[in-house]
Design a protein around this motif. Structure first.
Motif, PDB file in Angstrom:
ATOM      1  N   LEU A 137       0.827  -1.209   0.000  1.00  0.00           N
ATOM      2  CA  LEU A 137       0.000   0.000   0.000  1.00  0.00           C
ATOM      3  C   LEU A 137       0.866   1.266   0.000  1.00  0.00           C
ATOM      4  CD1 LEU A 137      -2.954  -0.726   2.481  1.00  0.00           C
ATOM      5  CD2 LEU A 137      -3.137  -0.099   0.070  1.00  0.00           C
ATOM      6  N   GLU A 138       2.074   1.143   0.565  1.00  0.00           N
ATOM      7  CA  GLU A 138       2.969   2.296   0.649  1.00  0.00           C
ATOM      8  C   GLU A 138       3.404   2.782  -0.727  1.00  0.00           C
ATOM      9  OE1 GLU A 138       6.192   1.444   3.263  1.00  0.00           O
ATOM     10  OE2 GLU A 138       4.909   0.968   4.974  1.00  0.00           O
ATOM     11  N   THR A 139       3.322   1.910  -1.718  1.00  0.00           N
ATOM     12  CA  THR A 139       3.696   2.303  -3.082  1.00  0.00           C
ATOM     13  C   THR A 139       2.506   2.848  -3.874  1.00  0.00           C
ATOM     14  OG1 THR A 139       3.294   0.076  -3.956  1.00  0.00           O
ATOM     15  CG2 THR A 139       5.503   0.537  -3.091  1.00  0.00           C
ATOM     16  N   ILE A 140       1.307   2.739  -3.289  1.00  0.00           N
ATOM     17  CA  ILE A 140       0.091   3.151  -3.994  1.00  0.00           C
ATOM     18  C   ILE A 140      -0.411   4.505  -3.496  1.00  0.00           C
ATOM     19  CG2 ILE A 140      -2.302   2.520  -4.532  1.00  0.00           C
ATOM     20  CD1 ILE A 140      -1.456  -0.419  -4.130  1.00  0.00           C
ATOM     21  N   VAL A 141      -0.389   4.683  -2.162  1.00  0.00           N
ATOM     22  CA  VAL A 141      -0.871   5.935  -1.573  1.00  0.00           C
ATOM     23  C   VAL A 141       0.236   6.557  -0.732  1.00  0.00           C
ATOM     24  CG1 VAL A 141      -3.277   5.183  -1.544  1.00  0.00           C
ATOM     25  CG2 VAL A 141      -1.813   4.704   0.432  1.00  0.00           C
ATOM     26  N   MET A 142      -0.008   7.749  -0.219  1.00  0.00           N
ATOM     27  CA  MET A 142       0.969   8.427   0.634  1.00  0.00           C
ATOM     28  C   MET A 142       1.308   7.564   1.851  1.00  0.00           C
ATOM     29  SD  MET A 142      -0.502  12.335   0.643  1.00  0.00           S
ATOM     30  CE  MET A 142       0.622  12.767   1.981  1.00  0.00           C
ATOM     31  N   ALA A 143       2.565   7.687   2.324  1.00  0.00           N
ATOM     32  CA  ALA A 143       3.057   6.838   3.408  1.00  0.00           C
ATOM     33  C   ALA A 143       2.167   6.896   4.643  1.00  0.00           C
ATOM     34  CB  ALA A 143       4.485   7.228   3.767  1.00  0.00           C
ATOM     35  N   LYS A 144       1.841   8.097   5.101  1.00  0.00           N
ATOM     36  CA  LYS A 144       1.049   8.222   6.324  1.00  0.00           C
ATOM     37  C   LYS A 144      -0.349   7.631   6.145  1.00  0.00           C
ATOM     38  CE  LYS A 144       3.456  12.195   8.350  1.00  0.00           C
ATOM     39  NZ  LYS A 144       3.956  11.496   9.539  1.00  0.00           N
ATOM     40  N   ILE A 145      -0.927   7.805   4.981  1.00  0.00           N
ATOM     41  CA  ILE A 145      -2.248   7.230   4.716  1.00  0.00           C
ATOM     42  C   ILE A 145      -2.174   5.710   4.720  1.00  0.00           C
ATOM     43  CG2 ILE A 145      -4.096   6.999   3.000  1.00  0.00           C
ATOM     44  CD1 ILE A 145      -3.544   9.860   2.159  1.00  0.00           C
ATOM     45  N   SER A 146      -1.107   5.175   4.125  1.00  0.00           N
ATOM     46  CA  SER A 146      -0.942   3.716   4.106  1.00  0.00           C
ATOM     47  C   SER A 146      -0.757   3.165   5.515  1.00  0.00           C
ATOM     48  CB  SER A 146       0.246   3.322   3.223  1.00  0.00           C
ATOM     49  OG  SER A 146       1.476   3.637   3.834  1.00  0.00           O
TER      50      SER A 146
END
Length: 252
Positions: free
Chosen positions: A203-212
């Motif tokens: 998920l970290e590669t799909i959305v912003m780090a904090k959101i993931s």
């Protein structure tokens, strides 16, 4: 500073689960002892231990697996750069091991207080705090700062071991079968949660780090409770009490 930050994150779970359930059950323990009902006293302790472990075992697993994500989510920014995140998350990883054990320390201590025994918890606490201090003084300089939290966790493992031995003389019959089933179901649900947390790492590669990070925390927690509900963990009903604590409602 890293130690204090990591300890603050770890202590949130202990306060929310360990202290909350231990505080709620203490009047019932004292009442059972005053009535001479040793079996009810034992039953209250067992049920509270099961409830605490139901929440703290997955908390331990989740914090260990998401230690860096949690530190990044809560603390990153400004002077708190990547090196600070790495150091704090390392300490938090090993601090997480202590979550179930430190949480149980509160119900065990109150179990002794209910029978008007304050000396035994004090002596055991002094022994374990001394061991923690010695591990920090002698092992941390030799093997690294991680021994600040490793020593802390080992100290509470020893604390629970000693308290369990000393508490046995006050207890009546423990429902071993129910206890084992409860812990096994909690471990199964925690294991499935751990797999889901691993699977959601991309998920970290799909959305912003904090959101993931936020998504993985909620997905992991949601998975645990859904699995616990499906396999009919008896402690699932305790979620309402924890939600009341979170939203500051005074109900049991």
């Amino acid at each position: 500073a890293a130690f204090n930050f990591a300890r603050n994150i770890q202590s949130f779970a202990v306060s929310l689960f360990g202290i909350a359930f231990a505080t709620a059950v203490f009047p019932h323990l004292a009442r059972a002892i005053s009535m001479g009902d040793k079996q009810k006293y034992t039953d209250h302790i067992q049920k509270t231990v099961q409830r605490i472990l139901f929440f703290t075992i997955p908390a331990m697993v989740g914090v260990m697996m998401l230690s860096e994500a949690l530190v990044d989510l809560i603390l990153s920014g400004g002077m708190f750069e990547e090196k600070s995140i790495e150091l704090t998350s390392l300490l938090l990883f090993f601090f997480a091991i202590s979550i179930p054990f430190e949480s149980l320390s509160h119900i065990f201590a109150r179990s002794f207080y209910a029978v008007k025994n304050t000396i035994t918890p004090m002596i055991i606490n002094l022994i374990t705090m001394t061991l923690i201090a010695l591990s920090t003084i002698f092992l941390a300089p030799e093997y690294g700062i991680k021994w600040f939290s490793i020593g802390f966790s080992l100290g509470f493992v020893i604390y629970i071991f000693l308290m369990t031995i000393m508490l046995r003389k006050y207890l009546a019959k423990i429902d071993t079968k129910t206890f084992i089933y409860s812990i096994l179901k909690t471990i199964i649900a925690s294991g499935i949660m751990a797999i889901v947390i691993l699977v959601t790492e991309p998920l970290e590669t799909i959305v912003m780090a904090k959101i993931s990070h936020i998504l993985r925390v909620f997905i992991g927690a949601g998975t645990f409770f859904i699995v616990a509900f499906i396999i009919k963990s008896p402690e699932i009903g305790s979620i309402k009490y924890i939600l009341d604590r979170v939203f500051k409602k005074n109900s049991l």
